[in-house]
Scaffold this motif. Structure first.
Motif, mmCIF file in Angstrom:
data_model
loop_
_atom_site.group_PDB
_atom_site.id
_atom_site.type_symbol
_atom_site.label_atom_id
_atom_site.label_comp_id
_atom_site.label_asym_id
_atom_site.label_seq_id
_atom_site.Cartn_x
_atom_site.Cartn_y
_atom_site.Cartn_z
ATOM 1 N N LEU A 1 11.028 10.781 2.309
ATOM 2 C CA LEU A 1 12.075 10.042 1.600
ATOM 3 C C LEU A 1 11.750 9.872 0.119
ATOM 4 O O LEU A 1 12.521 10.294 -0.734
ATOM 5 C CB LEU A 1 12.296 8.689 2.271
ATOM 6 N N GLY A 2 10.632 9.250 -0.211
ATOM 7 C CA GLY A 2 10.285 9.065 -1.616
ATOM 8 C C GLY A 2 8.944 8.387 -1.778
ATOM 9 O O GLY A 2 8.555 7.574 -0.955
ATOM 10 N N GLY A 3 8.249 8.729 -2.856
ATOM 11 C CA GLY A 3 6.901 8.231 -3.082
ATOM 12 C C GLY A 3 6.807 7.021 -3.977
ATOM 13 O O GLY A 3 5.712 6.520 -4.230
ATOM 14 N N SER A 4 7.932 6.520 -4.478
ATOM 15 C CA SER A 4 7.941 5.332 -5.333
ATOM 16 C C SER A 4 9.395 4.924 -5.532
ATOM 17 O O SER A 4 10.307 5.619 -5.092
ATOM 18 C CB SER A 4 7.276 5.623 -6.687
ATOM 19 N N GLY A 5 9.604 3.787 -6.213
ATOM 20 C CA GLY A 5 10.960 3.412 -6.600
ATOM 21 C C GLY A 5 11.608 2.359 -5.739
ATOM 22 O O GLY A 5 10.994 1.346 -5.405
ATOM 23 N N ALA A 6 12.873 2.592 -5.371
ATOM 24 C CA ALA A 6 13.752 1.600 -4.754
ATOM 25 C C ALA A 6 13.129 0.879 -3.568
ATOM 26 O O ALA A 6 12.753 1.498 -2.575
ATOM 27 C CB ALA A 6 15.054 2.257 -4.324
ATOM 28 N N SER A 7 13.013 -0.426 -3.725
ATOM 29 C CA SER A 7 12.559 -1.323 -2.660
ATOM 30 C C SER A 7 12.750 -2.737 -3.189
ATOM 31 O O SER A 7 13.112 -2.924 -4.340
ATOM 32 C CB SER A 7 11.089 -1.073 -2.306
ATOM 33 N N PRO A 8 12.489 -3.744 -2.373
ATOM 34 C CA PRO A 8 12.583 -5.101 -2.900
ATOM 35 C C PRO A 8 11.689 -5.290 -4.131
ATOM 36 O O PRO A 8 10.712 -4.557 -4.318
ATOM 37 C CB PRO A 8 12.087 -5.966 -1.737
ATOM 38 N N TYR A 9 12.027 -6.293 -4.897
ATOM 39 C CA TYR A 9 11.258 -6.671 -6.081
ATOM 40 C C TYR A 9 11.226 -5.540 -7.107
ATOM 41 O O TYR A 9 12.239 -4.910 -7.350
ATOM 42 C CB TYR A 9 9.855 -7.153 -5.700
ATOM 43 N N TYR A 10 10.059 -5.282 -7.692
ATOM 44 C CA TYR A 10 9.957 -4.287 -8.751
ATOM 45 C C TYR A 10 9.835 -2.864 -8.238
ATOM 46 O O TYR A 10 9.796 -1.933 -9.016
ATOM 47 C CB TYR A 10 8.768 -4.607 -9.661
ATOM 48 N N GLY A 11 9.743 -2.692 -6.943
ATOM 49 C CA GLY A 11 9.773 -1.357 -6.380
ATOM 50 C C GLY A 11 8.533 -0.936 -5.636
ATOM 51 O O GLY A 11 7.478 -1.571 -5.701
ATOM 52 N N LEU A 12 8.701 0.151 -4.923
ATOM 53 C CA LEU A 12 7.628 0.768 -4.154
ATOM 54 C C LEU A 12 6.608 1.352 -5.120
ATOM 55 O O LEU A 12 6.959 2.109 -6.031
ATOM 56 C CB LEU A 12 8.219 1.873 -3.276
#
Length: 188
Positions: free
Chosen positions: A65-76
């Motif tokens: 899916l993805g190694g960083s970015g969109a998630s709660p708070y400031y991100g993955l």
């Protein structure tokens, strides 16, 4: 690939970035976009370097899916910025527990990987060893509150719950997607 990954990809694509949408602050940093997927060899190298096995759902997320970015708070957090922690014993007379950074040769106790950046001294972790393996735990390095173990059985379930709440335009305090200061302690 976990069968939930395509569904999560579709759900994330339907969430447009809207400034100040929710209490899940930090959206302006990730704008509901994920960074590139990680090659399996890179995840394998992280596991070898840190002498751990990442929980399957979190590993699948990074690779498919993805190694960083969109998630709660400031991100993955990018995997190279993730750090291992252990949970310290409870503070006498309270239910709060703090966390200590674990180092490869000095670690003791169950391990947790810091995977989402909530800010300040707060942590969003995934259990890597012990009875909480695979579960998302939200806590504070200094033990000011928590920790709170998510009811979601794994990282993908926790992430999907967040997406569902963001798509519906609401936050969920039970997920601790709002400010940690709003956490209501359990009744004794």
């Amino acid at each position: 690939m976990d069968s939930r990954i395509p569904r999560l990809r579709r759900k994330l694509a339907r969430i447009p970035y809207t400034p100040d949408r929710s209490h899940s602050f930090g959206e302006e940093r990730h704008r509901f976009r994920l960074g590139p997927r990680l090659p399996e060899a890179r995840v394998d190298a992280f596991e070898v370097e840190h002498d751990v096995e990442l929980p399957r759902a979190y590993r699948d997320f990074l690779i498919d899916l993805g190694g960083s970015g969109a998630s709660p708070y400031y991100g993955l957090l990018p995997l190279e910025d993730c750090a291992l922690f252990t949970m310290k014993p409870a503070v006498p007379g309270t239910r709060t527990r703090s966390f200590r950074r674990a180092h490869r040769y000095t670690r003791t106790g169950d391990l947790f990987l810091h995977v989402v950046e909530p800010g300040c001294t707060d942590l969003v972790l995934v259990g890597v060893t012990g009875p909480l393996t695979g579960r998302v735990i939200i806590g504070n390095v200094d033990g000011f509150w928590g920790p709170n173990v998510s009811s979601a059985p794994d990282f993908l379930s926790w992430y999907e719950r967040w997406l569902d709440h963001m798509a519906a335009g609401r936050d969920n305090r039970a997920l601790q997607l709002t400010s940690p200061r709003l956490h209501v302690p359990e009744r004794r």
